[in-house]
Design an enzyme around this catalytic site. Structure first.
Site, PDB file in Angstrom:
ATOM      1  N   GLU A 118      16.789  20.122  18.353  1.00 56.15           N
ATOM      2  CA  GLU A 118      17.240  21.473  19.085  1.00 56.15           C
ATOM      3  C   GLU A 118      15.661  21.988  19.058  1.00 56.15           C
ATOM      4  OE1 GLU A 118      19.854  23.244  15.975  1.00 56.15           O
ATOM      5  OE2 GLU A 118      21.095  21.899  15.568  1.00 56.15           O
ATOM      6  N   HIS A 241      19.720  34.309  19.070  1.00 51.57           N
ATOM      7  CA  HIS A 241      20.185  32.877  19.534  1.00 51.57           C
ATOM      8  C   HIS A 241      20.383  33.412  21.193  1.00 51.57           C
ATOM      9  CE1 HIS A 241      21.847  28.967  20.445  1.00 51.57           C
ATOM     10  NE2 HIS A 241      21.500  28.395  19.275  1.00 51.57           N
ATOM     11  N   ARG A 287      13.050  29.544  19.405  1.00 49.02           N
ATOM     12  CA  ARG A 287      14.381  30.511  19.680  1.00 49.02           C
ATOM     13  C   ARG A 287      13.930  31.868  20.403  1.00 49.02           C
ATOM     14  NH1 ARG A 287      18.806  29.716  15.337  1.00 49.02           N
ATOM     15  NH2 ARG A 287      19.792  27.517  16.395  1.00 49.02           N
ATOM     16  N   HIS A 348      21.366  36.602  15.819  1.00 48.41           N
ATOM     17  CA  HIS A 348      21.838  35.350  14.822  1.00 48.41           C
ATOM     18  C   HIS A 348      21.714  35.105  13.778  1.00 48.41           C
ATOM     19  CE1 HIS A 348      22.668  31.188  14.932  1.00 48.41           C
ATOM     20  NE2 HIS A 348      22.793  30.815  15.147  1.00 48.41           N
ATOM     21  N   ARG A 383      13.509  31.542  12.203  1.00 49.61           N
ATOM     22  CA  ARG A 383      13.508  30.178  11.746  1.00 49.61           C
ATOM     23  C   ARG A 383      14.254  29.666  12.489  1.00 49.61           C
ATOM     24  NH1 ARG A 383      19.176  28.380  10.987  1.00 49.61           N
ATOM     25  NH2 ARG A 383      19.246  29.765  12.625  1.00 49.61           N
TER      26      ARG A 383
HETATM   27  C1  SIN Z   1      22.824  26.413  17.449  1.00 53.66           C
HETATM   28  O1  SIN Z   1      23.646  25.497  17.275  1.00 53.66           O
HETATM   29  O2  SIN Z   1      22.439  26.412  17.999  1.00 53.66           O
HETATM   30  C2  SIN Z   1      23.167  26.941  15.982  1.00 53.66           C
HETATM   31  C3  SIN Z   1      21.919  26.028  14.891  1.00 53.66           C
HETATM   32  C4  SIN Z   1      21.202  27.522  13.192  1.00 53.66           C
HETATM   33  O3  SIN Z   1      21.483  28.330  14.266  1.00 53.66           O
HETATM   34  O4  SIN Z   1      20.570  26.895  12.639  1.00 53.66           O
END
Ligand code: SIN
Length: 536
Positions: A118, A241, A287, A348, A383
């Site tokens: 991610e 997000h 993010r 988010h 975060r």
């Molecule tokens: C996501 O699946 O994009 C969210 C994961 C997160 O907020 O840590």
């Protein structure tokens, strides 16, 4: 409204049924009687909605130092390094606890963890269960908690307020001694006693018009802790997000960042990728950077959304790795294997919260805060993806160890104070339900328009003025009418929104998830932790 003065006592009271609350309850249940309150059904939580997964160093070529460095980088200079170090290094033990409870993370043919990737992570380190990791964790934790005779789970019980010695006007050290709880179905308010209360109520995404959060995320824990006089920190850092589904009917469906980990690319309406203009990590930048870039592109081009293109992956892969996103988009007529997904940023995650130590200790004795409701210093100004489930489970263990050390159950509780019965004002039904809904919409819209991804001092001032008026109105309702779930959520929303606005107005710099056109650069001389506290 009926008020029953049950004064029922528990050794531990936990508010919330996400990963943090249930993990705490399972451990505490070995030492005493635990009550767990949740305002709706126990599986209605942010945890249960989490798609991506849980970050943990497991790969042979990954290191704690690398997870630490990625977290510090995403946090834009405001993380507490020692907290980050503790959380990342305790992660493997807590993952083992979850696996021992039956949580099934995906594995490869060789039996090793199938690790996702991610934004902001320099390695593949996300343990996941398809794209419904949170549901898998929440279900297994809840099953275990329900099988434990020492744990009582009260669904449809909404905690109205904490009872503390300061609130009762007692001169002794401020400590928590109980709470008032609305039985949402029975309509009565009951008093529960405990010297050990854990807030694990999650975040406040519903403060905003557009959010990836479920309807329960109304800032309840922060608002009640604030009203009780606890220190609240860094509420200006609300994470947006980058990829919430843009659809006329479905407003809060998350398109997991793990798709970008598998090569999905953000493109504009013209079909061209744009993230390379903003960050060398392109679509996998942290993010705050990606959300701001999308906001910029949308404003520049006048389009309603941007798109996430994952069509380079095979249909078989997408169906197996992302069954939830594949099926949900499919039901809405979007075939993610052959066409790009329309997306917009949405609120988010609450990076700030009730200020705690690395053991979840708040400024009020006996009151702990764990999970999204807390500000431990792990997330700083933004975060890192998939660090939140991790923080919840690590802090639950640490908080339970701490409370057992400092306030052992076998020791008699302190003097049994008689807790005052909950008092309501005039007990008529709210006949103007429309006003509650109007105020709710007004808060969420003004927060979206004035206090979201890009802020200015003038917009924050406008938001503060309007919230001030709304606060008075909501207070009037609260004292004059029969309380309901809707009214309590509205009261918590307005208090939380005001805390976000006050914190944002006091931070005269841009950093992480807080960006203001009036102070567009970071200021290294500004305080790393903003603290607010209500005085009695
Ligand atoms: C996501 O699946 O994009 C969210 C994961 C997160 O907020 O840590």
């Amino acid at each position: 409204m009926t008020s029953t003065n049950t004064n029922t006592e528990f050794d531990f009271i936990v508010i919330g049924t996400g990963i943090a609350g249930l993990s705490f309850a399972l451990q505490a249940g070995k030492h005493g009687k635990v009550a767990v309150f949740t305002k709706r059904e126990a599986l209605k939580s942010n945890t249960a909605w989490a798609q991506g997964g849980i970050a943990c160093v497991t790969a042979e070529d990954d290191t704690f130092e690398s997870h630490l460095a990625d977290t510090l980088d995403a946090g834009a200079g405001l993380c507490d390094e020692s907290v980050v170090r503790t959380v990342v290094s305790e992660a493997p033990d807590r993952i083992r606890d979850l696996i021992n409870l039956g949580v099934a993370f995906d594995t490869n043919a060789d039996g090793k963890a199938n690790l996702g990737q991610e934004g902001g992570h320099s390695e593949r380190r996300i343990l996941h269960s398809g794209d419904t990791t949170g549901r898998e964790i929440a279900t297994k934790l809840l099953e275990a908690a329900m099988a434990e005779p020492s744990i009582s789970i009260f669904e449809h019980h909404f905690v109205v307020d904490l009872i503390t010695t300061a609130k009762l006007g007692l001169a002794s050290e401020d400590r928590v001694i109980g709470l008032y709880v609305l039985d949402c179905k029975g309509g009565t308010v009951e008093t529960f006693r405990s010297n050990r209360v854990v807030l694990s109520t999650g975040g406040c995404g519903r403060v905003y018009l557009y959010t990836t959060n479920p309807t329960v995320a109304t800032g309840d824990g922060v608002a009640m802790a604030w009203r009780a006089g606890a220190v609240i920190s860094n509420m200006e850092f609300v994470q947006f997000h980058p990829t919430c589904l843009y659809h006329p009917e479905v407003k809060n469906f998350l398109i997991t960042e793990a798709l970008r980990g598998e090569g999905a690319v953000l493109i504009g309406a013209d079909g061209k990728s744009f993230m390379e203009k903003y960050d060398s990590r392109k679509s996998l930048a942290p993010r705050d950077i990606v959300a701001r870039a999308i906001d910029r592109e949308i404003k520049k081009t006048g389009s309603q959304c941007v798109y996430l293109d994952v069509t380079h992956q095979s249909r078989e892969f997408l169906e197996e790795r992302f069954p939830n996103v594949y099926a949900t988009c499919g039901e809405l007529g979007i075939d993610i294997a052959s066409e790009p997904i329309p997306v917009v940023p949405a609120a988010h995650y609450q990076c700030g919260g009730v200020k705690t130590s690395i053991n979840g200790v708040t400024s009020i004795r006996g009151l702990y805060a764990i999970g999204e409701v807390a500000y431990t210093g792990l997330h700083g100004a933004n975060r890192l993806a998939s660090n939140s489930l991790l923080e919840g489970v690590v802090l639950a263990k640490r908080a339970c160890d701490h409370v057992l050390r400092k306030m052992p159950v076998e020791k008699a509780n302190r003097e049994a104070l008689v807790l005052p019965q909950w008092e309501s004002g005039d007990v008529q039904d709210v006949d103007e339900l429309v006003v509650i809904y109007h105020n709710w919409d007004e808060i969420r819209r003004l927060m979206w328009d004035y206090v979201s991804i890009v802020r200015t001092s003038k917009r924050l001032q406008r938001a503060a003025t309007r919230l001030g008026n709304l606060k008075h109105e909501v207070q009037e309702f609260y004292w004059n009418f029969k309380i309901t779930t809707d009214l309590l959520e509205l009261r918590n929303l307005v208090d939380t929104a005001a805390l976000i606005v006050d914190a944002a107005a006091s931070r005269k710099e841009s950093r992480g998830a807080h960006y203001t056109l009036d102070y567009p650069e970071p200021d290294t001389t500004s305080a790393p932790v903003s603290s607010m506290m209500r005085r009695f």
